[in-house]
Design a protein around this motif. Structure first.
Motif, PDB file in Angstrom:
ATOM      1  N   UNK A   1      70.959   9.447  60.047  1.00  0.00           N
ATOM      2  CA  UNK A   1      70.479  10.631  59.144  1.00  0.00           C
ATOM      3  C   UNK A   1      69.764  11.167  59.841  1.00  0.00           C
ATOM      4  N   UNK A   2      68.689  10.776  60.297  1.00  0.00           N
ATOM      5  CA  UNK A   2      67.425  11.384  61.835  1.00  0.00           C
ATOM      6  C   UNK A   2      68.081  12.183  62.741  1.00  0.00           C
ATOM      7  N   UNK A   3      68.813  12.002  63.633  1.00  0.00           N
ATOM      8  CA  UNK A   3      70.209  12.701  64.300  1.00  0.00           C
ATOM      9  C   UNK A   3      70.551  13.938  63.784  1.00  0.00           C
ATOM     10  N   UNK A   4      71.304  13.280  62.865  1.00  0.00           N
ATOM     11  CA  UNK A   4      71.784  14.231  62.106  1.00  0.00           C
ATOM     12  C   UNK A   4      71.620  15.274  61.312  1.00  0.00           C
ATOM     13  N   UNK A   5      70.424  15.603  61.256  1.00  0.00           N
ATOM     14  CA  UNK A   5      69.155  16.443  60.463  1.00  0.00           C
ATOM     15  C   UNK A   5      69.113  17.182  61.365  1.00  0.00           C
ATOM     16  N   UNK A   6      68.529  17.377  62.425  1.00  0.00           N
ATOM     17  CA  UNK A   6      68.601  18.137  64.174  1.00  0.00           C
ATOM     18  C   UNK A   6      69.570  18.785  64.337  1.00  0.00           C
ATOM     19  N   UNK A   7      70.916  17.933  64.021  1.00  0.00           N
ATOM     20  CA  UNK A   7      71.466  19.222  64.468  1.00  0.00           C
ATOM     21  C   UNK A   7      72.085  20.342  64.854  1.00  0.00           C
ATOM     22  N   UNK A   8      71.597  21.041  63.146  1.00  0.00           N
ATOM     23  CA  UNK A   8      71.495  22.334  62.993  1.00  0.00           C
ATOM     24  C   UNK A   8      70.739  23.390  64.099  1.00  0.00           C
ATOM     25  N   UNK A   9      69.418  22.509  64.252  1.00  0.00           N
ATOM     26  CA  UNK A   9      68.029  23.443  64.530  1.00  0.00           C
ATOM     27  C   UNK A   9      68.650  22.917  66.054  1.00  0.00           C
ATOM     28  N   UNK A  10      69.158  22.043  66.715  1.00  0.00           N
ATOM     29  CA  UNK A  10      69.147  22.415  68.557  1.00  0.00           C
ATOM     30  C   UNK A  10      70.290  23.213  68.052  1.00  0.00           C
ATOM     31  N   UNK A  11      71.632  22.967  67.391  1.00  0.00           N
ATOM     32  CA  UNK A  11      72.776  24.719  68.320  1.00  0.00           C
ATOM     33  C   UNK A  11      72.230  25.896  67.980  1.00  0.00           C
ATOM     34  N   UNK A  12      70.791  25.800  66.973  1.00  0.00           N
ATOM     35  CA  UNK A  12      70.361  27.357  67.203  1.00  0.00           C
ATOM     36  C   UNK A  12      69.626  27.428  68.526  1.00  0.00           C
ATOM     37  N   UNK A  13      68.953  26.668  69.631  1.00  0.00           N
ATOM     38  CA  UNK A  13      68.759  27.152  70.232  1.00  0.00           C
ATOM     39  C   UNK A  13      68.555  26.532  71.576  1.00  0.00           C
ATOM     40  N   UNK A  14      70.183  25.638  71.185  1.00  0.00           N
ATOM     41  CA  UNK A  14      70.808  26.652  72.667  1.00  0.00           C
ATOM     42  C   UNK A  14      71.501  27.311  72.969  1.00  0.00           C
ATOM     43  N   UNK A  15      71.775  28.451  73.804  1.00  0.00           N
ATOM     44  CA  UNK A  15      72.812  29.153  74.131  1.00  0.00           C
ATOM     45  C   UNK A  15      74.180  28.876  74.109  1.00  0.00           C
ATOM     46  N   UNK A  16      74.828  30.160  73.434  1.00  0.00           N
ATOM     47  CA  UNK A  16      75.956  30.081  73.083  1.00  0.00           C
ATOM     48  C   UNK A  16      77.324  29.824  74.053  1.00  0.00           C
ATOM     49  N   UNK A  17      77.406  28.500  74.514  1.00  0.00           N
ATOM     50  CA  UNK A  17      78.071  28.539  76.165  1.00  0.00           C
ATOM     51  C   UNK A  17      79.515  30.139  76.158  1.00  0.00           C
ATOM     52  N   UNK A  18      79.351  30.947  77.261  1.00  0.00           N
ATOM     53  CA  UNK A  18      80.902  31.274  77.353  1.00  0.00           C
ATOM     54  C   UNK A  18      82.217  30.645  77.157  1.00  0.00           C
ATOM     55  N   UNK A  19      83.306  30.591  77.459  1.00  0.00           N
ATOM     56  CA  UNK A  19      84.622  29.994  77.434  1.00  0.00           C
ATOM     57  C   UNK A  19      85.162  30.702  78.396  1.00  0.00           C
ATOM     58  N   UNK A  20      85.549  30.324  79.869  1.00  0.00           N
ATOM     59  CA  UNK A  20      85.552  30.968  81.012  1.00  0.00           C
ATOM     60  C   UNK A  20      86.794  31.152  81.154  1.00  0.00           C
ATOM     61  N   UNK A  21      88.236  30.500  79.931  1.00  0.00           N
ATOM     62  CA  UNK A  21      89.373  30.972  80.051  1.00  0.00           C
ATOM     63  C   UNK A  21      89.763  31.935  78.751  1.00  0.00           C
ATOM     64  N   UNK A  22      89.310  32.501  78.916  1.00  0.00           N
ATOM     65  CA  UNK A  22      89.975  33.567  77.623  1.00  0.00           C
ATOM     66  C   UNK A  22      90.872  34.140  78.196  1.00  0.00           C
ATOM     67  N   UNK A  23      92.253  33.718  77.866  1.00  0.00           N
ATOM     68  CA  UNK A  23      93.488  35.328  78.378  1.00  0.00           C
ATOM     69  C   UNK A  23      92.907  36.707  77.662  1.00  0.00           C
ATOM     70  N   UNK A  24      93.074  37.439  78.972  1.00  0.00           N
ATOM     71  CA  UNK A  24      92.830  39.312  78.681  1.00  0.00           C
ATOM     72  C   UNK A  24      93.599  39.481  78.213  1.00  0.00           C
ATOM     73  N   UNK A  25      93.567  40.259  77.343  1.00  0.00           N
ATOM     74  CA  UNK A  25      94.253  41.706  77.030  1.00  0.00           C
ATOM     75  C   UNK A  25      94.488  42.936  76.352  1.00  0.00           C
ATOM     76  N   UNK A  26      95.389  43.432  76.178  1.00  0.00           N
ATOM     77  CA  UNK A  26      95.559  44.946  76.303  1.00  0.00           C
ATOM     78  C   UNK A  26      93.887  45.869  76.159  1.00  0.00           C
TER      79      UNK A  26
END
Length: 207
Positions: free
Chosen positions: A7-32
């Motif tokens: 439970x303690x680990x789960x309570x920290x997850x939102x905080x950890x997510x907020x601090x870590x940068x969002x990883x880019x998806x390197x294979x997003x299809x290119x559109x017009x």
């Protein structure tokens, strides 16, 4: 005791997510829409490269800007680039191939294909190209913007992507717009295109 720990680990997850940068998806299809977004004039801002050839080139380049003119039907982009290296301006015009499905652009140089993964951050006035994103020894990331100077927020996007890839700020090489020697050549090219357009329109009118 396992449950309170979990439970303690789960309570920290939102905080950890907020601090870590969002990883880019390197294979997003290119559109017009993607191609329309990167159409126009762009400035090279900074890059971090581990691939020796790219790292050497970045270290020798003072400033650069370029024009992207996409062709939706042929899946190509006309690239007109102005690069300041040393005390000279180098101009080059070439066609990039657009690989829509895996989200990459390729440039052929002396028979060798160079791949770049197109990354479109939230800010539409910027974009990035990643090379060898899964290869820790050779990976790289290059940052472009529609102006030669960027905001701290725009720069932070680049740093966040770098961190996510496993690279460090100390690896970044920055451009220096004060050393840009290509503006006179760009002006000359603009004048030539304007005259050519006028001649073309005059010829059409005479027909």
């Amino acid at each position: 005791m396992a449950l309170p720990w979990a439970l303690a680990v789960l309570s920290l997850l939102p905080l950890l997510d907020a601090q870590s940068p969002a990883c880019p998806n390197f294979s997003v299809p290119i559109t017009n829409a993607s191609l329309d977004q990167i159409s126009g004039k762009w400035f090279y801002i900074a890059s971090a490269d581990r691939f020796p050839e790219y790292k050497k080139e970045a270290s020798e380049m003072h400033a650069a800007f370029f024009y992207f003119t996409p062709n939706h039907t042929e899946d190509t982009i006309l690239l007109r680039e102005y690069t300041t290296m040393g005390d000279q301006c180098l101009y080059n015009s070439t066609l990039l191939k657009v690989h829509r499905e895996n989200g990459t652009l390729t440039k052929s140089v002396n028979g060798t294909e160079h791949f770049g993964h197109l990354l479109l951050p939230k800010d539409p006035k910027t974009f990035m190209l990643a090379v060898f994103p899964e290869d820790k020894q050779n990976m790289g990331l290059t940052f472009f913007a529609d102006k030669p100077e960027v905001t701290p927020e725009q720069m932070q996007q680049f740093y966040d992507y770098l961190t996510c890839m496993g690279m460090d700020k100390s690896e970044v090489i920055y451009s220096d717009e004060k050393k840009n020697l290509c503006l006179p050549l760009e002006k000359l090219h603009d004048e030539e295109r304007k005259k050519e357009k006028e001649r073309s329109e005059t010829g059409t009118a005479l027909d």
